[in-house]
Every structure is written in C-alpha cells, then in structure tokens.
Scaffold this active site. Structure first.
Site, PDB file in Angstrom:
ATOM      1  N   LYS A  13       0.831  -1.211   0.000  1.00 52.16           N
ATOM      2  CA  LYS A  13       0.000   0.000   0.000  1.00 52.16           C
ATOM      3  C   LYS A  13       0.867   1.264   0.000  1.00 52.16           C
ATOM      4  O   LYS A  13       0.662   2.163  -0.800  1.00 52.16           O
ATOM      5  CB  LYS A  13      -0.919   0.032   1.242  1.00 52.16           C
ATOM      6  N   ARG A  88      -9.450   0.735   8.872  1.00 52.90           N
ATOM      7  CA  ARG A  88      -9.022  -0.626   9.188  1.00 52.90           C
ATOM      8  C   ARG A  88     -10.093  -1.395   9.943  1.00 52.90           C
ATOM      9  O   ARG A  88      -9.886  -2.561  10.269  1.00 52.90           O
ATOM     10  CB  ARG A  88      -7.772  -0.580  10.051  1.00 52.90           C
ATOM     11  N   ARG A 127      11.438  -5.968   4.955  1.00 52.96           N
ATOM     12  CA  ARG A 127      11.212  -4.518   4.830  1.00 52.96           C
ATOM     13  C   ARG A 127      12.214  -3.738   5.673  1.00 52.96           C
ATOM     14  O   ARG A 127      12.478  -4.087   6.812  1.00 52.96           O
ATOM     15  CB  ARG A 127       9.787  -4.160   5.256  1.00 52.96           C
ATOM     16  N   ARG A 160      11.457  -1.964  11.214  1.00 51.59           N
ATOM     17  CA  ARG A 160      10.418  -1.542  12.161  1.00 51.59           C
ATOM     18  C   ARG A 160      10.277  -2.599  13.248  1.00 51.59           C
ATOM     19  O   ARG A 160      10.304  -3.784  12.961  1.00 51.59           O
ATOM     20  CB  ARG A 160       9.084  -1.396  11.418  1.00 51.59           C
ATOM     21  N   ARG A 171      -0.280  -9.257  13.593  1.00 49.21           N
ATOM     22  CA  ARG A 171      -0.832  -8.246  12.681  1.00 49.21           C
ATOM     23  C   ARG A 171      -1.660  -8.895  11.589  1.00 49.21           C
ATOM     24  O   ARG A 171      -2.689  -8.351  11.169  1.00 49.21           O
ATOM     25  CB  ARG A 171       0.300  -7.418  12.075  1.00 49.21           C
TER      26      ARG A 171
HETATM   27  P1  ADP Z   1       1.468  -1.664   7.445  1.00 51.50           P
HETATM   28  O1  ADP Z   1       2.057  -0.702   6.457  1.00 51.50           O
HETATM   29  O2  ADP Z   1       2.385  -2.777   7.729  1.00 51.50           O
HETATM   30  O3  ADP Z   1       0.112  -2.115   7.080  1.00 51.50           O
HETATM   31  P2  ADP Z   1       0.928   0.660   9.041  1.00 51.50           P
HETATM   32  O4  ADP Z   1       2.129   1.519   8.962  1.00 51.50           O
HETATM   33  O5  ADP Z   1      -0.229   1.005   8.185  1.00 51.50           O
HETATM   34  O6  ADP Z   1       1.370  -0.854   8.807  1.00 51.50           O
HETATM   35  O7  ADP Z   1       0.415   0.572  10.548  1.00 51.50           O
HETATM   36  C1  ADP Z   1       1.276   0.196  11.594  1.00 51.50           C
HETATM   37  C2  ADP Z   1       0.442  -0.002  12.848  1.00 51.50           C
HETATM   38  O8  ADP Z   1      -0.177   1.238  13.215  1.00 51.50           O
HETATM   39  C3  ADP Z   1      -0.704  -0.992  12.722  1.00 51.50           C
HETATM   40  O9  ADP Z   1      -0.296  -2.335  12.928  1.00 51.50           O
HETATM   41  C4  ADP Z   1      -1.657  -0.508  13.816  1.00 51.50           C
HETATM   42  O10 ADP Z   1      -1.232  -0.916  15.096  1.00 51.50           O
HETATM   43  C5  ADP Z   1      -1.486   1.016  13.738  1.00 51.50           C
HETATM   44  N1  ADP Z   1      -2.469   1.602  12.811  1.00 51.50           N
HETATM   45  C6  ADP Z   1      -2.225   2.133  11.592  1.00 51.50           C
HETATM   46  N2  ADP Z   1      -3.368   2.546  11.025  1.00 51.50           N
HETATM   47  C7  ADP Z   1      -4.370   2.260  11.884  1.00 51.50           C
HETATM   48  C8  ADP Z   1      -5.791   2.408  11.863  1.00 51.50           C
HETATM   49  N3  ADP Z   1      -6.430   2.931  10.798  1.00 51.50           N
HETATM   50  N4  ADP Z   1      -6.477   1.996  12.958  1.00 51.50           N
HETATM   51  C9  ADP Z   1      -5.875   1.464  14.024  1.00 51.50           C
HETATM   52  N5  ADP Z   1      -4.546   1.273  14.111  1.00 51.50           N
HETATM   53  C10 ADP Z   1      -3.792   1.661  13.048  1.00 51.50           C
HETATM   54  P1  ADP Z   2       2.250  -1.786   3.211  1.00 47.87           P
HETATM   55  O1  ADP Z   2       2.272  -0.283   3.165  1.00 47.87           O
HETATM   56  O2  ADP Z   2       1.038  -2.379   2.571  1.00 47.87           O
HETATM   57  O3  ADP Z   2       2.500  -2.324   4.576  1.00 47.87           O
HETATM   58  P2  ADP Z   2       4.860  -1.619   1.850  1.00 47.87           P
HETATM   59  O4  ADP Z   2       4.585  -0.732   0.681  1.00 47.87           O
HETATM   60  O5  ADP Z   2       5.593  -1.042   2.989  1.00 47.87           O
HETATM   61  O6  ADP Z   2       3.465  -2.318   2.318  1.00 47.87           O
HETATM   62  O7  ADP Z   2       5.623  -2.919   1.319  1.00 47.87           O
HETATM   63  C1  ADP Z   2       6.034  -3.966   2.220  1.00 47.87           C
HETATM   64  C2  ADP Z   2       7.427  -4.460   1.820  1.00 47.87           C
HETATM   65  O8  ADP Z   2       7.351  -5.178   0.591  1.00 47.87           O
HETATM   66  C3  ADP Z   2       8.452  -3.357   1.588  1.00 47.87           C
HETATM   67  O9  ADP Z   2       9.704  -3.838   1.984  1.00 47.87           O
HETATM   68  C4  ADP Z   2       8.415  -3.124   0.081  1.00 47.87           C
HETATM   69  O10 ADP Z   2       9.666  -2.654  -0.427  1.00 47.87           O
HETATM   70  C5  ADP Z   2       8.108  -4.517  -0.439  1.00 47.87           C
HETATM   71  N1  ADP Z   2       7.239  -4.530  -1.622  1.00 47.87           N
HETATM   72  C6  ADP Z   2       6.211  -3.698  -1.925  1.00 47.87           C
HETATM   73  N2  ADP Z   2       5.622  -4.061  -3.082  1.00 47.87           N
HETATM   74  C7  ADP Z   2       6.275  -5.165  -3.523  1.00 47.87           C
HETATM   75  C8  ADP Z   2       6.150  -6.023  -4.673  1.00 47.87           C
HETATM   76  N3  ADP Z   2       5.190  -5.809  -5.602  1.00 47.87           N
HETATM   77  N4  ADP Z   2       7.004  -7.060  -4.777  1.00 47.87           N
HETATM   78  C9  ADP Z   2       7.955  -7.283  -3.839  1.00 47.87           C
HETATM   79  N5  ADP Z   2       8.136  -6.519  -2.745  1.00 47.87           N
HETATM   80  C10 ADP Z   2       7.309  -5.470  -2.581  1.00 47.87           C
END
Ligand code: ADP
Ligand code: ADP
Ligand code: ZN
Length: 215
Positions: A13, A88, A127, A160, A171
């Site tokens: 995302k 979420r 990541r 992270r 998660r």
């Molecule tokens: P990821 O990119 O791996 O999906 P995020 O950076 O979006 O993780 O979120 C990291 C953490 O922050 C989540 O696991 C959750 O604990 C918290 N968080 C993020 N967005 C929300 C939301 N919309 N509602 C509740 N908790 C959230």
């Molecule tokens: P989210 O915001 O949904 O948690 P991220 O954009 O942070 O996801 O991506 C999670 C991890 O996977 C990062 O290390 C990123 O560089 C990698 N990644 C993202 N898209 C791809 C893809 N299409 N193929 C392989 N690795 C990816």
C-alpha cells in the site's frame, strides 16, 4: 481522486501510494506514518499508540478517527487524497463516510491490493525503512543502491519493531479479523476495485493505474 487503499500489512500500500500520490498530485495519508512520527517525537499520542502497535493490534477507533478527520480537513485534501492504512475497521469506514458526507464529497474507490499470507511474511521480514525520510525498501525486492543506506538522504535504514516475526503473525490475524471485512463493505457500496499485488512493484503500479482509468 479520493481513494482508500486496502490490503494486508506488507501488501504494498505505502509503496504504491507514493507512486499514485505523485501521479494524481494528491496527498498520501498513512495513519501508520502519523503514529510513527508521534512515537519518534515522544508525544502523548505516540506513547499511547505504541502500546497497541507493538502488540500487533489496532490503535482504538476513536483516536484514529479523530486524527484522520483533522487531516482531511486540511486544505491540501480539497482535490483528493490517498488513504493508506485507514480505514481498518467497519466503524472507521462508517466514520469516513460521514466525514466525506459532511465535506460534500464522495469516495471514488477502495482498492484492495491482494497478496496471500505466505508472500506477506516474506515482504514484511525483509522490509527496511529510512527513519529520517520514511522511504521504504526491501532487502531482496527493492534494495537501496548502497547497502543499508537510504537512496534519498543517506541515513542508516532500520527494521520496524513491529516487522519482527512474532508481531507480524499478530498483525496478520488482526488484519483478517478486523480489516478484511471492509472488502465486503466497499463491495456492497459498489466502490470496490481489486488488484493482484503479487507481481513486481512496477507491474502492480501498471495494474492500479489501469483499474483506476488513469493514463
Ligand atoms: P502496514 O504498512 O504494515 O500495514 P501501518 O504503517 O499502516 O502498517 O500501521 C502500523 C500499525 O499502526 C498498525 O499495525 C496498527 O497498530 C497502527 N495503525 C495504523 N493505522 C491504523 C488504523 N487505521 N487503525 C488502528 N490502528 C492503526
Ligand atoms: P504496506 O504499506 O502495505 O504495509 P509496503 O509498501 O511497505 O506495504 O511494502 C512492504 C514491503 O514489501 C516493503 O519492503 C516493500 O519494499 C516490499 N514490496 C512492496 N511491493 C512489492 C512487490 N510488488 N514485490 C515485492 N516486494 C514489494
Ligand atoms: Zn531517507
């Protein structure tokens, strides 16, 4: 364009939101980034959010909803936005609907970036992020030019805390239980688009632009 990006943690995302935000010239709003900014700066919000984030659960809805409401009221959101990681939960989605109704605008699409759990684990475990500018990398799939250093600003990349294996499994469980139902929520509203996120980063970008009808 007003967009929500759905998808499991690690689905891509954030990576895709950066591309889309440049292309559409609308802000990329990541609730995770907002929480991490507050954690780094030791604010009361950061301290509270950290308790939930470290366990792999969700920050309470009333807190998260308040933050997004304030953010969407800012001027740069008047032509659109990309929400990454919000909503979420169903109550968050309902609140977003009412905020947008008050603003007199509609959500264009909620896009689900679909990636199966086995691939999610590979993505999250590799990541790495830049603590200075927020850029995201992957040790195998999107490595930085110079080992362990950010391409943009040169800072040392970190993992992270919540990307460690024990937290990742929590998660994923949180995702399936609380967030995945949003797919049905937006489908019922006729706003859902689904993109296969299993290919390479560029391939997913192409698919996203295509379903969104962006040239
Ligand atoms: P990821 O990119 O791996 O999906 P995020 O950076 O979006 O993780 O979120 C990291 C953490 O922050 C989540 O696991 C959750 O604990 C918290 N968080 C993020 N967005 C929300 C939301 N919309 N509602 C509740 N908790 C959230
Ligand atoms: P989210 O915001 O949904 O948690 P991220 O954009 O942070 O996801 O991506 C999670 C991890 O996977 C990062 O290390 C990123 O560089 C990698 N990644 C993202 N898209 C791809 C893809 N299409 N193929 C392989 N690795 C990816
Ligand atoms: Zn950087």
């Amino acid at each position: 364009m007003r967009l929500v990006l759905l998808g499991a943690p690690g689905a891509g995302k954030g990576t895709q939101a950066v591309n889309l935000s440049q292309k559409l010239k609308v802000p990329h709003i990541s609730t995770g980034d907002i929480f991490r900014y507050n954690i780094r700066n030791g604010t009361p919000l950061g301290k509270m959010a950290k308790e939930y984030i470290d366990k792999g659960g969700l920050v309470p809805d009333e807190v998260t909803i308040g933050i997004v409401k304030d953010r969407l009221a800012q001027k740069d959101c008047s032509n659109g936005f990309i929400l990454d990681g919000f909503p979420r939960t169903i109550p968050q989605a309902e609140s977003l609907d009412s905020v947008l109704l008050d603003m007199g605008v509609n959500l264009d699409y909620a896009v689900d970036i679909f990636v199966p759990d086995t691939e999610i684990i590979r993505r999250l475990s590799g990541r790495r992020v830049c603590p200075a500018c927020g850029m995201t990398y992957h040790i195998h799939f999107e490595p930085p030019e110079k080992d362990g250093a950010c391409n943009g600003c040169g800072a040392a990349l970190i993992q992270r805390d919540d990307d460690r294996e024990a937290t990742v499994l929590n998660r994923l469980e949180t995702y399936h239980r609380q967030t995945e139902p949003l797919i049905g929520y937006y489908k019922a509203k006729g706003r859902l688009l689904v993109v296969d996120g299993q290919g390479k980063i560029d391939e997913t970008t192409v698919k996203l632009l295509k379903v969104l009808g962006i040239k």
